[in-house]
Design a protein around this motif. Structure first.
Motif: not given
Length: 459
Positions: A156, A160, A176, A180
């Motif tokens: 992840a 990102i 972010r 997540s």
């Protein structure tokens, strides 16, 4: 609903606490490079931001015991899910204190509280609902979820970060990465409302009829009747005692043995390898920073594969054989790494040593410690005893994480005869202690009910 499907679903839901454990611990590794630049952190502050969650983990594990007794395993996990969600939201929240990292640290500590509570209650809850013949496999789902959490958060944060420029990552990308976590934490929170309470906690509170209803769904009517009698008998043996004396010789010995095993899980050096994996690959093994992605994927893959091996063998071979096999493997792995460093022959053998260590840990001390801790303590003291053992594990985690880089950079370690190998031989010494402790004090719990295991300590 089919009994097996019902048990599997509630095990997976509670094991999500392990996934969030891995996710929350791992997300800081992906985000710290960019947030360190955003806040212009020096080395000391960077260490504090990364390590602050461990303080929350320690406190969370301590309060988890009383919380579990008072509210039960289910509602303790719901509280941990709320803390995970608050931490994920707040860690990425733009604030009025843009030049201060204090708010981020506060939310990291809140996340640590969630980890501490979940790391005690999730494996204990699974152990208390699972049939004895597959309990080891069920509890191992928790360790598998931790490993998956590390792997998922790695993907992840990479996804990102890779889709933004470095300037964008420094400005908002790291936020972010924290946000997540809202997806798995929100899912965990919602699904927990659909799992039953622990039948052993219900029996502890005198609600035998509700406990029997849940046992019926898991075991079937006949087996449930037998189990509720065993549970009630285990409580009746101590019901005349107004308060459990945790400092009595027998009870204190059980807690000390469990705590020692829990602490030794960290003294294998696993988190030194995971937290400082990039440094080990770069400094000890001579790999460049550009290889970090491949290295982390390799470690995560080996970790995942060998966790599956533990899951499908723990109820077949037993807990102690896996601890012996894994300990020998960990020693072999560190010997290959240590000797290659001493001989200044760093290369494939060194990498193989690291991978053998990771694989051996993943099939033994990683999952099996959680299995044994969730099984070995008597019903009356399980919450408090496990709370002590898990809190001590987090303290040991902090100690290893802080001391490892200091030993690595010490003059003694970087001169003959060690040549950078000293920490790995120290870890080998602790792994030898694991073998002794397992042989001398750890009971084999394979195939036994929690109440039968309780009888072991009275022999």
């Amino acid at each position: 609903m089919n009994k097996k499907v019902f048990l599997l679903l509630i095990t997976i839901v509670s094991a999500l606490g392990g996934l969030l454990f891995g996710y929350d611990t791992g997300v800081i590794n992906g985000a710290q490079f960019y947030l360190s630049k955003y806040f212009e952190l020096d080395a000391a502050m960077k260490g504090w931001v990364v390590g602050s969650a461990l303080l929350g983990c320690f406190v969370g594990a301590i309060v988890a015991g009383p919380l579990s007794i008072k509210l039960g395993r289910k509602y303790s996990l719901i509280i941990s899910a709320i803390l995970f969600t608050i931490s994920a939201w707040g860690s990425g929240l733009p604030s009025f204190f843009e030049e201060s990292v204090t708010l981020l640290v506060i939310f990291r500590i809140i996340g640590g509280l969630g980890i501490g509570i979940a790391s005690m209650n999730a494996p204990m809850y699974i152990a208390e609902i699972a049939p004895s013949n597959i309990r080891g496999k069920m509890v191992t789902y928790y360790q598998l979820a931790i490993v998956v959490g590390f792997f998922v958060v790695f993907l992840a944060t990479y996804f990102i970060g890779n889709n933004l420029t470095e300037a964008e990552n420094i400005d908002f990308g790291w936020r972010r990465m924290f946000w997540s976590e809202l997806i798995p934490s929100g899912l965990f929170l919602i699904l927990l409302f659909f799992v039953p309470k622990s039948p052993r906690w219900l029996a502890l509170k005198g609600n035998d009829s509700a406990a029997l209803q849940i046992l019926n769904k898991i075991h079937g009517v006949e087996e449930a009747k037998k189990e509720i009698v065993e549970i009630k008998n285990s409580f009746e043996k101590t019901e005349n005692k107004v308060k459990v004396n945790y400092f009595s010789k027998g009870i204190l010995a059980i807690i000390v043995i469990g705590t020692a095993l829990s602490v030794l899980q960290q003294f294998t050096g696993i988190n030194a390898v995971l937290y400082y994996g990039a440094d080990i690959f770069e400094k000890a093994l001579g790999f460049g920073k550009e290889d970090v992605l491949a290295q982390q994927i390799l470690l995560a893959f080996v970790n995942l594969v060998f966790t599956f091996i533990a899951m499908f063998t723990v109820d077949k071979f037993g807990r102690k054989p896996l601890l012996y096999i894994g300990s020998i493997g960990m020693i072999l792995g560190f010997l290959l790494l240590g000797v290659s460093l001493q001989q200044d022959a760093v290369g494939f053998i060194s990498l193989l040593g690291v991978l053998i260590f990771i694989g051996s840990f993943a099939m033994s001390m990683g999952p099996i410690v959680w299995v044994i801790l969730s099984e070995m303590f008597p019903n009356k003291i399980r919450s408090v005893a496990m709370s002590v053992a898990v809190a001590a594990q987090w303290a040991a985690n902090y100690l290893v994480s802080q001391s490892f880089p200091m030993v690595m950079e010490s003059e003694a370690n970087n001169s003959a005869p060690w040549n950078g190998s000293m920490p790995y031989f120290i870890f080998i010494a602790f792994i030898l202690v694991i073998i002794f402790l397992t042989y001398k004090f750890i009971p084999e719990t394979k195939g036994k009910s929690l109440e039968e295991i309780e009888e072991f300590w009275k022999e």
